[in-house]
Design a protein around this motif. Structure first.
Motif, PDB file in Angstrom:
ATOM      1  N   THR A 181     -67.547  -9.787  -0.891  1.00  0.00           N
ATOM      2  CA  THR A 181     -67.227 -10.117  -2.292  1.00  0.00           C
ATOM      3  C   THR A 181     -67.175 -11.625  -2.491  1.00  0.00           C
ATOM      4  O   THR A 181     -67.791 -12.163  -3.415  1.00  0.00           O
ATOM      5  CB  THR A 181     -65.889  -9.473  -2.705  1.00  0.00           C
ATOM      6  OG1 THR A 181     -65.961  -8.057  -2.494  1.00  0.00           O
ATOM      7  CG2 THR A 181     -65.563  -9.736  -4.164  1.00  0.00           C
ATOM      8  N   ALA A 218     -60.736  -9.691 -12.657  1.00  0.00           N
ATOM      9  CA  ALA A 218     -61.904  -8.866 -12.992  1.00  0.00           C
ATOM     10  C   ALA A 218     -62.340  -7.994 -11.821  1.00  0.00           C
ATOM     11  O   ALA A 218     -62.110  -8.338 -10.660  1.00  0.00           O
ATOM     12  CB  ALA A 218     -63.074  -9.760 -13.400  1.00  0.00           C
ATOM     13  N   ALA A 219     -62.976  -6.879 -12.157  1.00  0.00           N
ATOM     14  CA  ALA A 219     -63.693  -6.053 -11.178  1.00  0.00           C
ATOM     15  C   ALA A 219     -65.174  -6.166 -11.494  1.00  0.00           C
ATOM     16  O   ALA A 219     -65.565  -6.100 -12.662  1.00  0.00           O
ATOM     17  CB  ALA A 219     -63.244  -4.601 -11.267  1.00  0.00           C
ATOM     18  N   LEU A 220     -65.991  -6.356 -10.454  1.00  0.00           N
ATOM     19  CA  LEU A 220     -67.421  -6.635 -10.653  1.00  0.00           C
ATOM     20  C   LEU A 220     -68.325  -5.579 -10.015  1.00  0.00           C
ATOM     21  O   LEU A 220     -69.426  -5.873  -9.571  1.00  0.00           O
ATOM     22  CB  LEU A 220     -67.766  -8.013 -10.081  1.00  0.00           C
ATOM     23  CG  LEU A 220     -67.007  -9.207 -10.658  1.00  0.00           C
ATOM     24  CD1 LEU A 220     -67.404 -10.485  -9.960  1.00  0.00           C
ATOM     25  CD2 LEU A 220     -67.266  -9.327 -12.150  1.00  0.00           C
ATOM     26  N   TRP A 260     -63.195  -0.422  -6.158  1.00  0.00           N
ATOM     27  CA  TRP A 260     -63.659  -1.545  -6.983  1.00  0.00           C
ATOM     28  C   TRP A 260     -63.618  -2.838  -6.186  1.00  0.00           C
ATOM     29  O   TRP A 260     -62.811  -2.990  -5.262  1.00  0.00           O
ATOM     30  CB  TRP A 260     -62.863  -1.657  -8.287  1.00  0.00           C
ATOM     31  CG  TRP A 260     -61.368  -1.818  -8.131  1.00  0.00           C
ATOM     32  CD1 TRP A 260     -60.428  -0.827  -8.226  1.00  0.00           C
ATOM     33  CD2 TRP A 260     -60.630  -3.021  -7.853  1.00  0.00           C
ATOM     34  NE1 TRP A 260     -59.166  -1.334  -8.021  1.00  0.00           N
ATOM     35  CE2 TRP A 260     -59.255  -2.681  -7.789  1.00  0.00           C
ATOM     36  CE3 TRP A 260     -61.001  -4.355  -7.657  1.00  0.00           C
ATOM     37  CZ2 TRP A 260     -58.252  -3.618  -7.529  1.00  0.00           C
ATOM     38  CZ3 TRP A 260     -60.005  -5.289  -7.384  1.00  0.00           C
ATOM     39  CH2 TRP A 260     -58.646  -4.915  -7.332  1.00  0.00           C
ATOM     40  N   GLY A 307     -63.311  -6.976  -6.745  1.00  0.00           N
ATOM     41  CA  GLY A 307     -62.973  -7.966  -7.771  1.00  0.00           C
ATOM     42  C   GLY A 307     -62.079  -9.070  -7.246  1.00  0.00           C
ATOM     43  O   GLY A 307     -62.063  -9.346  -6.034  1.00  0.00           O
ATOM     44  N   PHE A 357     -66.347 -14.640 -14.719  1.00  0.00           N
ATOM     45  CA  PHE A 357     -66.677 -13.399 -14.007  1.00  0.00           C
ATOM     46  C   PHE A 357     -67.490 -12.456 -14.901  1.00  0.00           C
ATOM     47  O   PHE A 357     -68.377 -11.749 -14.422  1.00  0.00           O
ATOM     48  CB  PHE A 357     -65.405 -12.701 -13.504  1.00  0.00           C
ATOM     49  CG  PHE A 357     -64.742 -13.408 -12.343  1.00  0.00           C
ATOM     50  CD1 PHE A 357     -65.479 -13.851 -11.258  1.00  0.00           C
ATOM     51  CD2 PHE A 357     -63.371 -13.628 -12.334  1.00  0.00           C
ATOM     52  CE1 PHE A 357     -64.876 -14.490 -10.178  1.00  0.00           C
ATOM     53  CE2 PHE A 357     -62.752 -14.272 -11.271  1.00  0.00           C
ATOM     54  CZ  PHE A 357     -63.509 -14.701 -10.183  1.00  0.00           C
ATOM     55  N   TYR A 412     -71.153 -10.898 -13.923  1.00  0.00           N
ATOM     56  CA  TYR A 412     -71.454  -9.456 -13.992  1.00  0.00           C
ATOM     57  C   TYR A 412     -72.671  -9.181 -14.868  1.00  0.00           C
ATOM     58  O   TYR A 412     -73.479  -8.302 -14.571  1.00  0.00           O
ATOM     59  CB  TYR A 412     -70.244  -8.682 -14.515  1.00  0.00           C
ATOM     60  CG  TYR A 412     -70.442  -7.185 -14.416  1.00  0.00           C
ATOM     61  CD1 TYR A 412     -70.260  -6.523 -13.202  1.00  0.00           C
ATOM     62  CD2 TYR A 412     -70.851  -6.434 -15.516  1.00  0.00           C
ATOM     63  CE1 TYR A 412     -70.469  -5.157 -13.093  1.00  0.00           C
ATOM     64  CE2 TYR A 412     -71.072  -5.063 -15.412  1.00  0.00           C
ATOM     65  CZ  TYR A 412     -70.875  -4.433 -14.202  1.00  0.00           C
ATOM     66  OH  TYR A 412     -71.104  -3.081 -14.088  1.00  0.00           O
ATOM     67  N   HIS A 431     -67.042  -2.424 -14.439  1.00  0.00           N
ATOM     68  CA  HIS A 431     -66.615  -3.747 -14.887  1.00  0.00           C
ATOM     69  C   HIS A 431     -65.413  -3.661 -15.816  1.00  0.00           C
ATOM     70  O   HIS A 431     -65.460  -3.003 -16.850  1.00  0.00           O
ATOM     71  CB  HIS A 431     -67.768  -4.450 -15.608  1.00  0.00           C
ATOM     72  CG  HIS A 431     -67.425  -5.839 -16.059  1.00  0.00           C
ATOM     73  ND1 HIS A 431     -66.906  -6.793 -15.218  1.00  0.00           N
ATOM     74  CD2 HIS A 431     -67.509  -6.425 -17.276  1.00  0.00           C
ATOM     75  CE1 HIS A 431     -66.697  -7.916 -15.894  1.00  0.00           C
ATOM     76  NE2 HIS A 431     -67.037  -7.720 -17.141  1.00  0.00           N
ATOM     77  N   SER A 438     -62.204  -6.554 -17.070  1.00  0.00           N
ATOM     78  CA  SER A 438     -61.710  -7.923 -16.888  1.00  0.00           C
ATOM     79  C   SER A 438     -60.548  -8.205 -17.839  1.00  0.00           C
ATOM     80  O   SER A 438     -60.330  -7.474 -18.813  1.00  0.00           O
ATOM     81  CB  SER A 438     -62.842  -8.937 -17.111  1.00  0.00           C
ATOM     82  OG  SER A 438     -63.299  -8.889 -18.449  1.00  0.00           O
ATOM     83  N   PHE A 496     -58.417  -5.037 -17.287  1.00  0.00           N
ATOM     84  CA  PHE A 496     -58.384  -4.907 -15.827  1.00  0.00           C
ATOM     85  C   PHE A 496     -56.936  -4.873 -15.337  1.00  0.00           C
ATOM     86  O   PHE A 496     -56.582  -4.077 -14.462  1.00  0.00           O
ATOM     87  CB  PHE A 496     -59.146  -6.061 -15.176  1.00  0.00           C
ATOM     88  CG  PHE A 496     -59.190  -5.979 -13.670  1.00  0.00           C
ATOM     89  CD1 PHE A 496     -59.595  -4.815 -13.035  1.00  0.00           C
ATOM     90  CD2 PHE A 496     -58.842  -7.070 -12.877  1.00  0.00           C
ATOM     91  CE1 PHE A 496     -59.646  -4.732 -11.634  1.00  0.00           C
ATOM     92  CE2 PHE A 496     -58.888  -6.994 -11.494  1.00  0.00           C
ATOM     93  CZ  PHE A 496     -59.287  -5.824 -10.878  1.00  0.00           C
TER      94      PHE A 496
END
Length: 326
Positions: free
Chosen positions: A44, A118-120, A255, A257, A276, A280, A298, A300, A304
């Motif tokens: 990551t 965030a999760a990407l 996830w 992030g 972020f 993405y 995704h 954020s 998120f």
């Protein structure tokens, strides 16, 4: 006079708004991967860090710092206690992080002590064996556990009770295996180390994620019994069967992030959230995701943060059911 003051107030507000968005890191960004090189957190940091540079979203370089220990706890404590105001620090996180928080495995620390950015993407879990293993399907492996829960040993890159361990227990539970606590799980510093033990024949099965195991799948050293996803992954991973299609209704997305230090300004937090989002949305990131088996996922900012809190709550309940926490 009143109108002049009104214009002045409006101008001041406009300047304030533009300066709020004007934050950006002034130099090198540090990305902490809470693991040794070779695991999902390391991936990551390095892959997102590379893109932040390539897309000119940061003014200087992004350096990955590996900080293994306590299933991410060492990095979490370091961020909370020593880097609280550092707006040039990002820390890789995943479902493994929320699992540890749900089980109160970071003593004295909670989800409130950092800011969730965030999760990407999501990295789906797999259960795999070495190429010479006698097991050819997930039901075969689960049948062995039903007969004798201690007969199959699993290796993973998370701590005991962590996400890699939990997804085996969840899968076994869905398959109707009793005595979940008797299932053998051995913890390693990262997925790469765990896979090496399985390939070497020292441990029966691997529990981890697609991104950390793709190289071993491509080389044929690892035989995937099941991907823990709703449906088959896109090509070139579409030949891997899901647990669901084999009659075991288990889905386990991990996830990928970042969280940020709690003490940074709202402007810095929002800048990172926006940045972020840009990563993405980029074609470059979509390519990285496809190459590494990451699926679209995704969230954020506030959305998120809410997702993380809900996940911690759900994992806490599951850990109590399985007997991992009181």
């Amino acid at each position: 006079m009143g109108r002049a003051l009104g214009w002045l107030a409006a101008a001041t507000l406009a300047i304030g708004a533009s300066s709020a968005l004007a934050f950006q890191p002034s130099g090198k960004v540090d990305c902490i991967a809470p693991s040794d090189p070779g695991g999902g957190w390391d991936f990551t940091c390095r892959s997102v860090g590379r893109l932040l540079e390539q897309l000119d979203l940061v003014p200087a370089s992004v350096q990955t710092t590996n900080m293994a220990g306590a299933g991410g706890g060492v990095a979490y404590a370091h961020t909370v206690s020593k880097r609280r105001d550092d707006d040039q620090l990002i820390v890789a996180a995943s479902t493994a992080t929320t699992t540890r928080l749900a089980q109160k495995q970071f003593p004295g620390m909670s989800a409130d002590m950092v800011r969730w950015a965030a999760a990407l993407g999501a990295d789906y879990g797999i259960i795999a064996v070495g190429k010479d293993s006698p097991y050819d399907s997930l039901p075969e492996l689960m049948d062995a556990l039903k007969k004798k829960p201690g007969s199959v040993s699993f290796a993973g890159g998370s701590a005991t009770g962590g996400w890699d361990h939990l997804k085996v227990l969840q899968t076994a539970q869905k398959a109707g295996v009793d005595q979940l606590r008797k299932i053998k799980y051995l913890s390693y510093n990262n997925g790469g180390e765990a896979i090496t033990q399985v390939i070497g024949g020292h441990i029966d099965a691997f529990t981890g994620d697609i991104s950390e195991s793709k190289g071993f799948i491509d080389s044929g050293d690892l035989k995937v019994l099941a991907v823990l996803a709703d449906q088959r992954l896109p090509a070139p991973l579409d030949n891997l069967p899901t647990a669901k299609e084999q009659g075991i209704d288990e889905v386990a997305p991990n996830w990928r992030g970042f969280y940020l230090p709690k003490g940074i300004s709202d402007e810095a937090y929002q800048w990172w959230v926006n940045t972020f989002d840009k990563v993405y949305a980029s074609d470059e990131w979509k390519k990285v995701m496809k190459q590494n088996g990451l699926m679209p996922f995704h969230k954020s900012g506030k959305a998120f943060d809410e997702y993380v809190r809900q996940q911690i709550n759900d994992l806490q309940q599951l850990s109590k059911e399985i007997g991992l926490v009181q």
